[in-house]
Design an enzyme around this catalytic site. Structure first.
Site, PDB file in Angstrom:
ATOM      1  CG  PHE A  34      -1.895   1.143   1.257  1.00 51.11           C
ATOM      2  CD1 PHE A  34      -3.158   1.020   0.682  1.00 51.11           C
ATOM      3  CD2 PHE A  34      -1.567   2.363   1.852  1.00 51.11           C
ATOM      4  CE1 PHE A  34      -4.065   2.072   0.699  1.00 51.11           C
ATOM      5  CE2 PHE A  34      -2.465   3.424   1.872  1.00 51.11           C
ATOM      6  CZ  PHE A  34      -3.722   3.273   1.291  1.00 51.11           C
ATOM      7  CG  ASP A  35       3.184   2.546   3.431  1.00 47.65           C
ATOM      8  OD1 ASP A  35       2.115   3.193   3.415  1.00 47.65           O
ATOM      9  OD2 ASP A  35       3.756   2.167   4.468  1.00 47.65           O
ATOM     10  CD  GLU A 111     -30.377   3.799  12.109  1.00 47.66           C
ATOM     11  OE1 GLU A 111     -29.601   4.670  12.522  1.00 47.66           O
ATOM     12  OE2 GLU A 111     -31.266   4.005  11.283  1.00 47.66           O
ATOM     13  CE  LYS A 113     -29.115   8.884  21.205  1.00 51.63           C
ATOM     14  NZ  LYS A 113     -28.023   9.622  21.847  1.00 51.63           N
ATOM     15  CG  ASP A 115     -21.982   7.631  23.798  1.00 56.41           C
ATOM     16  OD1 ASP A 115     -22.397   8.759  23.480  1.00 56.41           O
ATOM     17  OD2 ASP A 115     -21.766   7.298  24.970  1.00 56.41           O
ATOM     18  CE1 TYR A 222     -27.485  10.341  12.534  1.00 52.14           C
ATOM     19  CE2 TYR A 222     -25.518   9.438  13.553  1.00 52.14           C
ATOM     20  CZ  TYR A 222     -26.372  10.507  13.323  1.00 52.14           C
ATOM     21  OH  TYR A 222     -26.098  11.711  13.872  1.00 52.14           O
ATOM     22  CE  LYS A 309     -30.111   8.761  25.640  1.00 51.13           C
ATOM     23  NZ  LYS A 309     -29.110   9.607  26.163  1.00 51.13           N
ATOM     24  CB  CYS A 403     -17.406  25.423  59.307  1.00 56.56           C
ATOM     25  SG  CYS A 403     -16.461  25.727  57.820  1.00 56.56           S
ATOM     26  CB  CYS A 406     -13.607  28.384  60.030  1.00 60.62           C
ATOM     27  SG  CYS A 406     -15.400  28.527  59.953  1.00 60.62           S
ATOM     28  CB  CYS A 421     -19.677  28.006  57.230  1.00 59.97           C
ATOM     29  SG  CYS A 421     -18.467  28.904  58.217  1.00 59.97           S
ATOM     30  CB  CYS A 427     -15.054  30.470  56.702  1.00 66.09           C
ATOM     31  SG  CYS A 427     -15.239  28.783  56.150  1.00 66.09           S
TER      32      CYS A 427
HETATM   33  P1  AMP Z   1     -29.299  13.489  21.596  1.00 67.21           P
HETATM   34  O1  AMP Z   1     -27.971  14.174  21.449  1.00 67.21           O
HETATM   35  O2  AMP Z   1     -29.429  12.672  22.830  1.00 67.21           O
HETATM   36  O3  AMP Z   1     -30.457  14.374  21.304  1.00 67.21           O
HETATM   37  O4  AMP Z   1     -29.329  12.381  20.452  1.00 67.21           O
HETATM   38  C1  AMP Z   1     -29.196  12.751  19.131  1.00 67.21           C
HETATM   39  C2  AMP Z   1     -27.855  12.330  18.637  1.00 67.21           C
HETATM   40  O5  AMP Z   1     -27.717  10.935  18.667  1.00 67.21           O
HETATM   41  C3  AMP Z   1     -27.642  12.679  17.204  1.00 67.21           C
HETATM   42  O6  AMP Z   1     -27.194  13.996  17.060  1.00 67.21           O
HETATM   43  C4  AMP Z   1     -26.578  11.690  16.789  1.00 67.21           C
HETATM   44  O7  AMP Z   1     -25.310  12.286  16.937  1.00 67.21           O
HETATM   45  C5  AMP Z   1     -26.662  10.580  17.804  1.00 67.21           C
HETATM   46  N1  AMP Z   1     -26.881   9.260  17.203  1.00 67.21           N
HETATM   47  C6  AMP Z   1     -26.142   8.172  17.472  1.00 67.21           C
HETATM   48  N2  AMP Z   1     -26.577   7.118  16.771  1.00 67.21           N
HETATM   49  C7  AMP Z   1     -27.615   7.525  16.027  1.00 67.21           C
HETATM   50  C8  AMP Z   1     -28.470   6.884  15.093  1.00 67.21           C
HETATM   51  N3  AMP Z   1     -28.355   5.593  14.818  1.00 67.21           N
HETATM   52  N4  AMP Z   1     -29.437   7.628  14.510  1.00 67.21           N
HETATM   53  C9  AMP Z   1     -29.578   8.934  14.816  1.00 67.21           C
HETATM   54  N5  AMP Z   1     -28.794   9.595  15.679  1.00 67.21           N
HETATM   55  C10 AMP Z   1     -27.818   8.907  16.294  1.00 67.21           C
HETATM   56 ZN    ZN Z   2     -16.356  27.985  57.896  1.00 63.80          ZN
END
Ligand code: AMP
Ligand code: ZN
Length: 665
Positions: A34-35, A111, A113, A115, A222, A309, A403, A406, A421, A427
């Site tokens: 690749f390089d 899907e 969520k 993070d 997404y 959630k 407190c 003091c 306090c 203090c």
């Molecule tokens: P919130 O910030 O709690 O309002 O959630 C919305 C955020 O969830 C969106 O701005 C996305 O960045 C995030 N997110 C993560 N996974 C997904 C998903 N599968 N579909 C839509 N939003 C998602």
């Molecule tokens: Zn104090």
């Protein structure tokens, strides 16, 4: 083959390899090969600059520096998601949308969520053009240079797809990569990063894109946003996005009913810990795009989607000790000191207990085993005590009576959740806290003096209150630890300069309880000097617009205190602004008392802000929208047409900039 063809061919090949490696996780050539190819392409591009392409694989190693990230308005707003926490919540949501759509027949996409940090990738004519963070949903930061280095994002998706579109996704740091980064940091003697999400989002704002290129960031997609009506369902658009090279996780699934949604949720609630990245829930979306359109949006979120959630992670650990923190106002906060324990990727040692009621409610005792949970907040919470593990000799917690700093006896007034306090002037944390507040940016904004130095100066006995700052001499400060002559001089200069800070800020800086920035402004405007304010009685104070009993009483307590009276006298003697300055008084009248203005358009003799200030200085009010209460509209060039119609409909007089100036002159 022409040189151009050769370049195109190499780019094509390298793109294919990137896709295999970063998206499909299935390398087809060695790194070495690749390089070699990349070097070959680099050389050809260098020799033939006419074929430059910002989306070439050679551009992905980074190098571009962004000093200030440009603010960009999103073409389509980036909404939040409504949250749900239980099956009942999901069933309620289903009912709501069934009612709007008038059918029970709704299919969903499920899907995970992801993070991380949300990102909006814009593609035009099938090519990547820019990447913008979510920001406040309306506007975000242009992070294109950094995003280009994330190799799982195809810059030229290949195959049949829409051509002008936005791809929405989440920038994440997979756990493996995150842990490796931390190992390297620790080996270098640097502090480990706290968690993958913050590290991913922080990476987007690094100035040096070569640094971003080194981080193992990934982008999970997404949503496809486009005006082209090529696909009928959300699922179909994602499947096609995956085909042309985007990393759309294989975990997405279709659900024919809400029961199938539950199955997906249950499955991943259990299996989420096996994933290579973090997830805190599931996102459920109405699959049919036509139905999505019918459902539309609330003020902050789509009606056609909802997040579920997962329950926050909990761990149990032992409470070793309860300590008490004293703030600037003397308010006491109990803190649980825990046996360190790992929770959602971080080590937890402390949790807030808020106040005495909270301790009583939890019946929490030293040596208890407790459950700790991490919600969205940074400081974890104690949820409950595991009574089965309570030691036999355990005794109920007695809240501190004195407190911790003091030793003064704490007080708690009727209706107040917190203990205080009362030793305001003796203090240590209160003394330091008050001075730190005094020098802070929104108050006296003193350059060259920081919070830690304040504490040091107090410990050295050089300051006991904010008035003492004005007595500090350079020679006194230099001998202190870590103080060079230059910084000592800067500090004294900064303090001197604060004598120019206007009265309203000084009033805020004094730290009178309940007198925040806005209240200070109101009071300054009304009373015009500290003497008038301190002489005012309760009735006079509460008669002022928006000043309630609590604020009034606090001002009276402040004004009756001998220590405060002396402090104010000293500040006056040093030349601190304790009244509204003559200049600003000069421009202040009551000419516009009771009148409400809306300002619209572009002005010539003064800026919009100057105009607004002139209105307020003359006793008028500025409002942002036209209503029956509006007295005048001051119109400049290019006043918005909708405002014009509204003003005409309500019969509100529209005046020019000159009319306004005549009015106050
Ligand atoms: P919130 O910030 O709690 O309002 O959630 C919305 C955020 O969830 C969106 O701005 C996305 O960045 C995030 N997110 C993560 N996974 C997904 C998903 N599968 N579909 C839509 N939003 C998602
Ligand atoms: Zn104090």
């Amino acid at each position: 083959m022409t040189t151009e063809q050769k370049i195109q061919q190499l780019r094509e090949e390298l793109r294919e390899h990137n896709h295999n490696y970063y998206v499909l996780d299935n390398a087809t050539i060695s790194d070495y090969e690749f390089d070699i190819k990349l070097k070959e392409l680099e050389k050809l591009e260098e020799e033939n600059p006419q074929f430059f392409d910002a989306n070439s694989p050679t551009q992905r190693v980074g190098g571009g520096i962004t000093k200030n990230f440009e603010t960009v308005t999103h073409k389509n707003r980036m909404y939040s998601l409504d949250n749900s926490y239980s099956k009942e919540d999901l069933l309620d949501w289903e009912k709501r949308i069934q009612k709007i759509l008038g059918t029970e027949d709704i299919e969903y996409t499920c899907e995970l969520k992801y993070d991380g940090a949300s990102i909006n990738l814009t593609f035009e004519k099938g090519e990547f053009v820019k990447a913008v963070t979510r920001g406040d949903g309306f506007q975000g930061d242009n992070v294109t240079t950094n995003i280009r280095t994330i190799k799982s994002i195809p810059l030229k998706p290949k195959g049949d797809f829409v051509s002008d579109f936005e791809m929405r996704g989440e920038i994440i740091l997979p756990l493996d990569g995150f842990n490796k980064m931390n190992e390297e940091r620790l080996a270098k003697g640097e502090e480990a990063y706290r968690n993958p999400r913050n590290t991913a989002s922080g990476s987007l704002k690094l100035q040096d894109s070569a640094e971003v290129a080194k981080r193992p960031l990934d982008c999970l997609l997404y949503q496809v946003v486009t005006d082209e009506r090529k696909y009928k369902t959300h699922f179909e658009s994602l499947e096609n996005a995956r085909k042309v090279g985007f990393k759309v996780p294989k975990t997405i699934a279709l659900a024919k009913s809400i029961d199938e949604v539950f199955e997906f949720v249950n499955h991943w609630d259990e299996k989420r810990h096996d994933l290579p990245y973090e997830t805190d829930g599931v996102v459920i979306k109405v699959n049919n795009l036509q139905q999505q359109e019918e459902l539309g949006y609330t003020a902050k979120a789509p009606r056609w989607a909802i997040a579920y959630k997962f329950k926050a992670e909990q761990v149990s650990t032992v409470l070793n000790e309860i300590t008490y923190q004293v703030g600037r106002t003397g308010a006491v906060t109990p803190v649980a000191n825990l046996e360190p324990v790992e929770l959602a990727g971080t080590i937890v040692k402390r949790a807030s207990l808020h106040n005495a009621d909270q301790i009583e409610k939890l019946d929490i005792r030293i040596n208890d085993t407790v459950f700790v949970e991490k919600g969205g907040e940074i400081i974890p919470k104690i949820i409950k005590v595991d009574l089965s593990k309570r030691p036999e000799d355990s005794e109920p917690t007695k809240y501190a009576t004195n407190c911790p700093e003091c030793d003064t006896e704490l007080i708690r007034t009727e209706g107040d959740a917190k203990h205080y306090c009362p030793n305001e002037f003796g203090c240590a944390p209160q003394i330091t806290g008050r001075i730190q507040h005094y020098i802070s940016r929104k108050a006296m904004d003193i350059d060259g003096l920081g919070g830690e130095t304040v504490d040091l100066l107090r410990k050295e006995g050089l300051i006991q209150n904010y008035a003492d700052l004005y007595d500090l001499k350079v020679e006194q400060v230099i001998p202190l630890e870590r103080m060079a002559e230059k910084s000592a001089q800067n500090m004294v200069d900064g303090i001197e300069k604060s004598k120019e800070i206007p009265f309203e800020k000084v009033l805020f800086a004094l730290g009178i309880r309940f007198v925040g920035e806005t209240v200070a402004k109101k009071l300054a405007k009304h009373f015009k000097s500290i003497d008038n304010l301190m002489a005012a009685d309760f009735e006079t104070l509460v008669a002022v617009d928006e000043i309630g009993d609590r604020i009034a009483q606090s001002i009276i307590d402040f004004s009756n205190d001998l220590g405060n009276i002396q402090l104010i006298d000293r500040l006056k003697a040093y030349g601190v602004q304790l009244e509204v300055s003559a200049e600003s008084l000069e421009n202040q009248t009551d000419k516009l008392q009771g009148k409400v203005f809306v300002v619209s358009g572009v002005f010539h003799q003064m800026s919009r802000n100057e105009l607004k200030k002139a209105i307020e200085d003359n006793g008028g009010k500025v409002s942002s929208s036209i209503s029956k209460k509006t007295t005048y509209i001051v119109a400049g060039d290019n006043m918005g047409p909708s405002k014009l119609t509204k003003a005409e409909n309500l019969g509100i007089p529209i005046i020019s900039e000159q009319d306004f100036i005549d009015m106050i002159d």
